[in-house]
Design an enzyme around this catalytic site. Structure first.
Site, PDB file in Angstrom:
ATOM      1  N   LYS A  62     -36.269  -2.537 -46.879  1.00 50.59           N
ATOM      2  CA  LYS A  62     -35.248  -2.861 -45.850  1.00 50.59           C
ATOM      3  C   LYS A  62     -33.856  -3.017 -46.443  1.00 50.59           C
ATOM      4  CE  LYS A  62     -37.601  -6.694 -46.911  1.00 50.59           C
ATOM      5  NZ  LYS A  62     -38.974  -7.092 -46.788  1.00 50.59           N
ATOM      6  N   GLU A  64     -42.169 -16.796 -51.199  1.00 47.28           N
ATOM      7  CA  GLU A  64     -42.136 -16.474 -52.618  1.00 47.28           C
ATOM      8  C   GLU A  64     -41.598 -17.660 -53.413  1.00 47.28           C
ATOM      9  OE1 GLU A  64     -40.215 -12.757 -53.340  1.00 47.28           O
ATOM     10  OE2 GLU A  64     -41.168 -11.846 -51.596  1.00 47.28           O
ATOM     11  N   LYS A  84     -33.258  -6.380 -41.579  1.00 53.46           N
ATOM     12  CA  LYS A  84     -34.169  -5.766 -40.603  1.00 53.46           C
ATOM     13  C   LYS A  84     -33.457  -5.554 -39.263  1.00 53.46           C
ATOM     14  CE  LYS A  84     -38.153  -7.837 -42.866  1.00 53.46           C
ATOM     15  NZ  LYS A  84     -38.945  -9.056 -42.951  1.00 53.46           N
ATOM     16  N   VAL A 144     -47.537  -4.610 -52.434  1.00 52.76           N
ATOM     17  CA  VAL A 144     -47.781  -3.584 -51.416  1.00 52.76           C
ATOM     18  C   VAL A 144     -48.302  -2.299 -52.057  1.00 52.76           C
ATOM     19  CG1 VAL A 144     -46.800  -2.307 -49.473  1.00 52.76           C
ATOM     20  CG2 VAL A 144     -45.931  -4.582 -50.003  1.00 52.76           C
ATOM     21  N   VAL A 156     -39.489  -2.956 -41.354  1.00 51.91           N
ATOM     22  CA  VAL A 156     -39.151  -3.926 -40.305  1.00 51.91           C
ATOM     23  C   VAL A 156     -40.422  -4.451 -39.652  1.00 51.91           C
ATOM     24  CG1 VAL A 156     -37.857  -4.346 -38.190  1.00 51.91           C
ATOM     25  CG2 VAL A 156     -37.065  -2.607 -39.795  1.00 51.91           C
ATOM     26  N   GLY A 201     -47.473  -9.149 -46.107  1.00 47.35           N
ATOM     27  CA  GLY A 201     -48.796  -9.174 -46.732  1.00 47.35           C
ATOM     28  C   GLY A 201     -49.106  -7.785 -47.258  1.00 47.35           C
ATOM     29  N   GLY A 233     -48.935 -18.905 -49.884  1.00 49.88           N
ATOM     30  CA  GLY A 233     -48.562 -17.520 -50.162  1.00 49.88           C
ATOM     31  C   GLY A 233     -47.693 -16.894 -49.080  1.00 49.88           C
ATOM     32  N   ASP A 287     -32.849 -11.531 -45.267  1.00 50.86           N
ATOM     33  CA  ASP A 287     -33.949 -10.589 -45.063  1.00 50.86           C
ATOM     34  C   ASP A 287     -34.005 -10.176 -43.580  1.00 50.86           C
ATOM     35  OD1 ASP A 287     -36.845  -9.571 -46.007  1.00 50.86           O
ATOM     36  OD2 ASP A 287     -37.066 -10.580 -44.081  1.00 50.86           O
ATOM     37  N   GLY A 290     -43.221  -5.563 -40.718  1.00 54.84           N
ATOM     38  CA  GLY A 290     -44.517  -5.231 -41.316  1.00 54.84           C
ATOM     39  C   GLY A 290     -45.297  -4.209 -40.520  1.00 54.84           C
TER      40      GLY A 290
HETATM   41  N1  LIG Z   1     -44.721  -8.033 -49.974  1.00 59.47           N
HETATM   42  C1  LIG Z   1     -44.706  -7.840 -48.653  1.00 59.47           C
HETATM   43  O1  LIG Z   1     -45.449  -8.459 -47.891  1.00 59.47           O
HETATM   44  C2  LIG Z   1     -43.752  -6.818 -48.068  1.00 59.47           C
HETATM   45  C3  LIG Z   1     -43.691  -6.655 -46.667  1.00 59.47           C
HETATM   46  C4  LIG Z   1     -42.857  -5.679 -46.115  1.00 59.47           C
HETATM   47  C5  LIG Z   1     -42.060  -4.909 -46.958  1.00 59.47           C
HETATM   48  N2  LIG Z   1     -42.109  -5.114 -48.316  1.00 59.47           N
HETATM   49  C6  LIG Z   1     -41.258  -4.276 -49.149  1.00 59.47           C
HETATM   50  O2  LIG Z   1     -42.096  -3.483 -49.993  1.00 59.47           O
HETATM   51  C7  LIG Z   1     -41.447  -3.233 -51.232  1.00 59.47           C
HETATM   52  C8  LIG Z   1     -42.361  -3.692 -52.381  1.00 59.47           C
HETATM   53  O3  LIG Z   1     -42.592  -5.076 -52.264  1.00 59.47           O
HETATM   54  P1  LIG Z   1     -43.703  -5.828 -53.160  1.00 59.47           P
HETATM   55  O4  LIG Z   1     -43.845  -7.182 -52.572  1.00 59.47           O
HETATM   56  O5  LIG Z   1     -44.897  -4.973 -53.327  1.00 59.47           O
HETATM   57  O6  LIG Z   1     -42.922  -5.926 -54.573  1.00 59.47           O
HETATM   58  P2  LIG Z   1     -43.535  -6.308 -55.996  1.00 59.47           P
HETATM   59  O7  LIG Z   1     -44.861  -6.963 -55.856  1.00 59.47           O
HETATM   60  O8  LIG Z   1     -42.447  -7.010 -56.746  1.00 59.47           O
HETATM   61  O9  LIG Z   1     -43.772  -4.883 -56.703  1.00 59.47           O
HETATM   62  C9  LIG Z   1     -42.744  -4.041 -57.091  1.00 59.47           C
HETATM   63  C10 LIG Z   1     -43.312  -2.872 -57.906  1.00 59.47           C
HETATM   64  O10 LIG Z   1     -42.250  -1.957 -58.171  1.00 59.47           O
HETATM   65  C11 LIG Z   1     -42.134  -1.763 -59.574  1.00 59.47           C
HETATM   66  N3  LIG Z   1     -40.723  -1.622 -59.947  1.00 59.47           N
HETATM   67  C12 LIG Z   1     -39.716  -2.485 -59.618  1.00 59.47           C
HETATM   68  N4  LIG Z   1     -38.554  -2.036 -60.157  1.00 59.47           N
HETATM   69  C13 LIG Z   1     -38.855  -0.900 -60.815  1.00 59.47           C
HETATM   70  C14 LIG Z   1     -38.082   0.025 -61.584  1.00 59.47           C
HETATM   71  N5  LIG Z   1     -36.773  -0.168 -61.768  1.00 59.47           N
HETATM   72  N6  LIG Z   1     -38.706   1.098 -62.087  1.00 59.47           N
HETATM   73  C15 LIG Z   1     -40.027   1.298 -61.900  1.00 59.47           C
HETATM   74  N7  LIG Z   1     -40.821   0.459 -61.200  1.00 59.47           N
HETATM   75  C16 LIG Z   1     -40.230  -0.624 -60.659  1.00 59.47           C
HETATM   76  C17 LIG Z   1     -42.738  -2.983 -60.215  1.00 59.47           C
HETATM   77  O11 LIG Z   1     -43.139  -2.612 -61.514  1.00 59.47           O
HETATM   78  P3  LIG Z   1     -43.824  -3.664 -62.535  1.00 59.47           P
HETATM   79  O12 LIG Z   1     -45.224  -3.840 -62.013  1.00 59.47           O
HETATM   80  O13 LIG Z   1     -43.808  -2.970 -63.845  1.00 59.47           O
HETATM   81  O14 LIG Z   1     -42.983  -4.903 -62.454  1.00 59.47           O
HETATM   82  C18 LIG Z   1     -43.897  -3.286 -59.253  1.00 59.47           C
HETATM   83  O15 LIG Z   1     -45.016  -2.489 -59.577  1.00 59.47           O
HETATM   84  C19 LIG Z   1     -40.099  -3.963 -51.152  1.00 59.47           C
HETATM   85  O16 LIG Z   1     -39.105  -3.079 -50.697  1.00 59.47           O
HETATM   86  C20 LIG Z   1     -40.354  -5.029 -50.096  1.00 59.47           C
HETATM   87  O17 LIG Z   1     -39.168  -5.445 -49.443  1.00 59.47           O
HETATM   88  C21 LIG Z   1     -42.927  -6.037 -48.873  1.00 59.47           C
END
Ligand SMILES: NC(=O)c1ccc[n+]([C@@H]2O[C@H](COP(=O)([O-])OP(=O)(O)OC[C@H]3O[C@@H](n4cnc5c(N)ncnc54)[C@H](OP(=O)(O)O)[C@@H]3O)[C@@H](O)[C@H]2O)c1
Length: 413
Positions: free
Chosen positions: A89, A174, A189, A14, A116, A286, A171, A185, A118
């Site tokens: 969330k 996970e 929400k 994201v 919540v 996404g 995709g 999850d 998206g």
């Molecule tokens: N993916 C989705 O579709 C989606 C949808 C709705 C909500 N969300 C929410 O959005 C948020 C991010 O999700 P994502 O899928 O983008 O996660 P992600 O791909 O795992 O990315 C997480 C990012 O945060 C960094 N990070 C994690 N822990 C850290 C720490 N302790 N210190 C500094 N940086 C840290 C990671 O660094 P590194 O790159 O160095 O590992 C990475 O850049 C989450 O809260 C998730 O629930 C995601």
């Protein structure tokens, strides 16, 4: 006017999509707000320093996920007078009260639309358009992974494992899908939605939840014969002056607005006497989709004066928390594998009757030596229904444990 400096915590799925969108839409945001947003600093595990990112920013966007250090950074951002936007969330469903209180006392916004469903603007609708509505019930399909898996199982007859593997290939799931498929999850929400809709603190630990791992292809096959569709549904509803929040697989009749929500989509139905029902749907996850919701929140923090407080309503109910009710009424689908011999149906009916469970419809199928009884029962207290299931499980003609799935009876068309 000057630039608006954004500090970004997290640059994963994201975060990187958000950084790209921020660059691509900077002119449009400038035109809408009078300030041009720019990325002032990025923090990942391997890059950046939180103090420096905070110092150089007008607002913080938290897209790291997890509880710590996200909680600490969000609190410090708010305390230092920055608006904060998050998609986290788990953080809000466990530490929301602390974070909202901090935002309130610092006089800044904490926005979380992307946490919540998206890109579906349900948080905004509950906080603004429906802020004065007396919400009775919310039903939500708030996890796209499980909705995709159940849609695939119904469409192709595939088993759970096969549909999960397909979701991973495309995709939609996970590598470790546990928080999605076990319902946690969706529970997070629903805790947030319940907090907004009912104005009372709800912690994820108060949400009863169950996932979809136990669903069998024949549940979906019988459901088709009974004209029912299966979804993982979150429910938050007023019950006897209290509040019940739970996530369970549930069958829906075709007239329910959530019945037609297929694939990785999310949808939320809000019911209230004054509005009947409103349903919102769209992509629930996404990178680019979620980033769009995050950018929308950021734009709101840039409006002067702010359009809305972006905090949960400070109602009377907040100071008199609603009691969380665990035992609620529900209709059920009940699937029994029994020996095919006379008197079986009578004994099952007798036990159900003793627990006040009344049967709405039955399908009976002979399978050689054994038979299958599939029934839908009218709404009954869950404790009574499960007590009946335990008694039935002990009968000598039972070939397997009874399988039960909730049925949502409302239809709106
Ligand atoms: N993916 C989705 O579709 C989606 C949808 C709705 C909500 N969300 C929410 O959005 C948020 C991010 O999700 P994502 O899928 O983008 O996660 P992600 O791909 O795992 O990315 C997480 C990012 O945060 C960094 N990070 C994690 N822990 C850290 C720490 N302790 N210190 C500094 N940086 C840290 C990671 O660094 P590194 O790159 O160095 O590992 C990475 O850049 C989450 O809260 C998730 O629930 C995601």
């Amino acid at each position: 006017m000057s630039a608006f400096r954004v500090g970004l915590l997290g640059h994963g799925t994201v975060g990187s999509a958000f950084a790209e969108l921020l660059r691509a839409r900077a002119d449009a945001v400038h035109a809408a707000t009078g300030r041009r947003p720019e990325l002032a600093g990025v923090l990942t595990r391997s890059e950046g320093n939180f103090e420096e990112v905070l110092e150089g920013s007008d607002a913080i966007v938290e897209l790291m996920g997890g509880l710590e250090p996200a909680r600490d950074y969000v609190l410090r951002g708010l305390r230092s007078g920055r608006h904060v936007v998050t998609a986290n969330k788990q953080l809000l469903s466990q530490h929301g009260e602390e974070l909202w209180e901090e935002a309130r006392s610092a006089g800044v916004q904490l926005r979380f639309e992307a946490a919540v469903a998206g890109v579906v603007p349900v948080v905004r609708i509950l906080q603004e358009a429906l802020a004065a509505a007396h919400v009775d019930r919310i039903h939500g399909i708030v996890n796209g992974t499980t909705n995709f898996i159940l849609t695939e199982m119904a469409r192709t007859g595939a088993g759970y494992e096969e549909a999960l593997a397909q979701a991973q290939r495309l995709g939609y799931a996970e590598a470790d899908p546990s928080e999605d498929v076990d319902g946690r999850d969706a529970a997070a929400k629903m805790a947030i939605l319940a907090r907004l809709a009912f104005g009372t603190p709800v912690h994820i630990d108060q949400v009863r939840y169950e996932g979809i791992e136990q669903i069998k292809p024949d549940d979906l096959e019988y459901a088709r014969e009974l004209n029912l569709g299966l979804k993982l549904v979150g429910t938050a509803e007023r019950v006897d002056g209290g509040l019940s929040v739970h996530v369970h697989p549930a069958f829906l009749y075709p007239g329910h607005p959530l019945a037609s929500v297929a694939g990785p989509y999310n949808a939320v139905t809000v019911e209230s006497e004054a509005i009947t029902e409103i349903t919102m749907s769209g992509p629930g996850a996404g990178g680019p989709q979620t980033a769009s919701a995050v950018l929308g929140d950021l734009v709101s923090t840039m409006q002067e004066p702010p359009e809305a407080s972006a905090l949960p309503p400070d109602t009377l109910e907040r100071t008199q928390p609603l009691e969380i009710v665990a035992d609620v009424e529900s209709a059920f689908y009940l699937h029994l594998e029994v020996a095919d011999r006379p008197g079986v149906l009578g004994q099952v009916a007798q036990i159900l009757g003793l627990q006040d469970v009344s049967v709405k419809s039955v399908i009976q199928k002979g399978l050689g030596e054994s038979a299958r009884l599939v029934m839908v029962v009218h709404p009954v207290l869950e404790s009574k229904f499960f007590a009946a299931c335990e008694l039935i499980a002990g009968l000598d003609f039972m070939r397997a444990r009874p399988r039960a799935i909730r049925v949502i009876e409302e239809e709106f068309v």
